[in-house]
Design an enzyme around this catalytic site. Structure first.
Site, mmCIF file in Angstrom:
data_model
loop_
_atom_site.group_PDB
_atom_site.id
_atom_site.type_symbol
_atom_site.label_atom_id
_atom_site.label_comp_id
_atom_site.label_asym_id
_atom_site.label_seq_id
_atom_site.Cartn_x
_atom_site.Cartn_y
_atom_site.Cartn_z
ATOM 1 N N ARG A 61 6.185 13.777 3.517
ATOM 2 C CA ARG A 61 6.095 12.358 3.153
ATOM 3 C C ARG A 61 5.437 11.528 4.253
ATOM 4 N NH1 ARG A 61 10.418 9.624 4.431
ATOM 5 N NH2 ARG A 61 11.965 10.897 3.377
ATOM 6 N N ASP A 186 -7.149 -8.558 -3.173
ATOM 7 C CA ASP A 186 -7.455 -7.386 -3.988
ATOM 8 C C ASP A 186 -8.981 -7.270 -4.020
ATOM 9 O OD1 ASP A 186 -8.042 -5.609 -6.075
ATOM 10 O OD2 ASP A 186 -6.211 -6.116 -7.171
ATOM 11 N N LYS A 211 -10.302 3.125 -9.257
ATOM 12 C CA LYS A 211 -11.575 2.633 -9.776
ATOM 13 C C LYS A 211 -12.729 3.291 -9.008
ATOM 14 C CE LYS A 211 -8.877 0.231 -12.325
ATOM 15 N NZ LYS A 211 -8.276 -1.048 -11.988
#
Ligand SMILES: *Cc1c(COP(=O)(O)O)cnc(C)c1O
Length: 396
Positions: A61, A186, A211
């Protein structure tokens, strides 16, 4: 291949940085790409090593050579002080917000933000006692009047990913900083290649890597990059929340990143050609694309951005829903689906009027958002031409 000094990377051009960032072939027997480390437990050679944490990696992790490689590759192009890798773009949004907000704080959120970002603020942040006020993306210096003593964060997204308003990032960031607020952006549409977030005053930059970074519609991924000031809190929250991205998706994101420059330039060129063609069509009322000359956001885009990507919208002449459906349903190359940034073209109808609260959305006709993929532009234009003929026929 001569080993490149890490400090030297910043002096190279962006395409060189995209190609070499995070690569250490000598560590992997000369293979160009790092292996995909699947792992949770990391074994220590002795009890002392285990207890004193003498090894570079301690637990899956907390990072692997694969995640390190992608973090370094992302930092090589965004110039940040640190990056965290998230399982989706929305997880990057929530991670960035939760890293800088506490109970009793106030958030200023742009009204044109990605829908699920709003949903997170209205539901989860409200549950934690964090209040959100939405503001007009075109507010400019008017943001000052909305800042309260407890406003700890100002969130921007430019252009809006359906409506394409351009925000004045340096102006808003300057005002927010004078009031001690953290500035979040963003930057999914432009990516760091076309908009230098940190150079324009942003503290935390979010990317839906799903994206353009991944670029092939085959993985979910997000990243938050921070400047020196925002990094400790981001790193702390990310670690405490137990976040990490899956190794195969991290690998796919890194693979996509290597070709981001050429892909994005082609998306840009093709989208501009399609947008200019659409702007001349009588069925189209408006094209919402900030890189077009007459667009209301063009001056800001030209001042601050180095390019435009493949996503833009059009507003059609007023028509019944059935006419818009006739346009969309017969398209050959434009898939009907959410998300964007992959190699393929996409189309969706959209209507911002149900969720806007600080502004009203009334563009004069139905909205369609297009993602221009890497197909030949002539084929895409012929497809849209036939679609507009169906639209005309159904409109009567
Ligand atoms: C898609 C998108 C997101 C969310 O990304 P996911 O990977 O789908 O969670 C966030 N912001 C913008 C602007 C987006 O387009």
């Amino acid at each position: 291949m001569k080993k490149i000094n890490k400090n030297e990377i910043a002096t190279f051009g962006e395409n060189t940085r995209l190609v070499i960032g995070g690569r250490e072939p000598d560590d992997y027997h000369g293979f160009v790409n790092p292996p995909v480390y699947h792992g949770s437990t990391v074994l220590a050679p002795t009890t002392r090593d285990l207890l004193d944490h003498t090894q570079r990696y301690a637990y899956g992790r907390r990072g692997t050579p694969t995640t390190d490689a992608l973090e370094q590759a992302l930092r090589a192009i965004d110039g940040s002080a640190g990056v965290v890798l998230c399982p989706s773009g929305l997880a990057a949004v929530s991670t960035a917000l939760l890293s800088c907000l506490s109970a009793g704080d106030h958030l200023l959120m742009v009204d044109s933000a990605y829908g699920p970002t709003r949903h997170f603020c209205d539901g989860q942040l409200a549950r934690f006692g964090i209040e959100t006020t939405y503001y007009d993306p075109l507010i400019g210096e008017g943001i000052e009047a909305l800042l309260r003593p407890n406003t700890k964060a100002v969130y921007l997204e430019t252009p809006g990913s359906q409506s394409f308003e351009m925000q004045d990032v340096p102006l808003i960031a300057g005002i927010a900083h004078r009031h001690g607020a953290t500035v979040l952006l963003d930057n999914t549409w432009a990516t760091p290649l076309f908009f230098d977030a940190f150079g324009h005053g942003v503290d935390l930059m979010i990317q839906a890597g799903t994206k353009y970074i991944v670029g092939h519609s085959d993985a979910m991924f997000g990243a938050v990059s921070a400047n020196r000031k925002a990094w400790p809190a981001l790193k702390g929250f990310y670690g405490d929340a137990g976040l990490c991205a899956g190794p195969d998706d991290v690998y796919l994101a890194m693979r996509g990143l290597r070709t981001l420059g050429v892909r994005l330039r082609q998306h840009q060129e093709s989208a501009l050609r399609v947008a200019k063609w659409l702007a001349k069509r009588p069925e189209v009322l408006r094209v919402l694309h900030p890189a077009l000359d007459g667009d209301p956001g063009h001056a800001i885009w030209k001042r601050d951005f180095k390019g435009s990507s493949g996503l833009f919208s059009i507003v059609l002449q007023p028509a019944p829903e059935a006419a818009v459906e006739a346009f969309l349903d017969g398209l050959k190359f434009f898939g009907l689906g959410y998300s964007w940034g992959g190699f393929e073209s996409l189309a969706i109808p959209f209507d911002c009027s149900h969720y806007r609260t600080a502004t009203t959305w009334n563009p004069g006709g139905p909205g369609v958002r297009l993602h221009i993929g890497l197909e030949d532009v002539e084929d895409l234009i012929a497809d849209l031409d036939a679609g507009l003929a169906r639209f005309r026929a159904a409109r009567g």
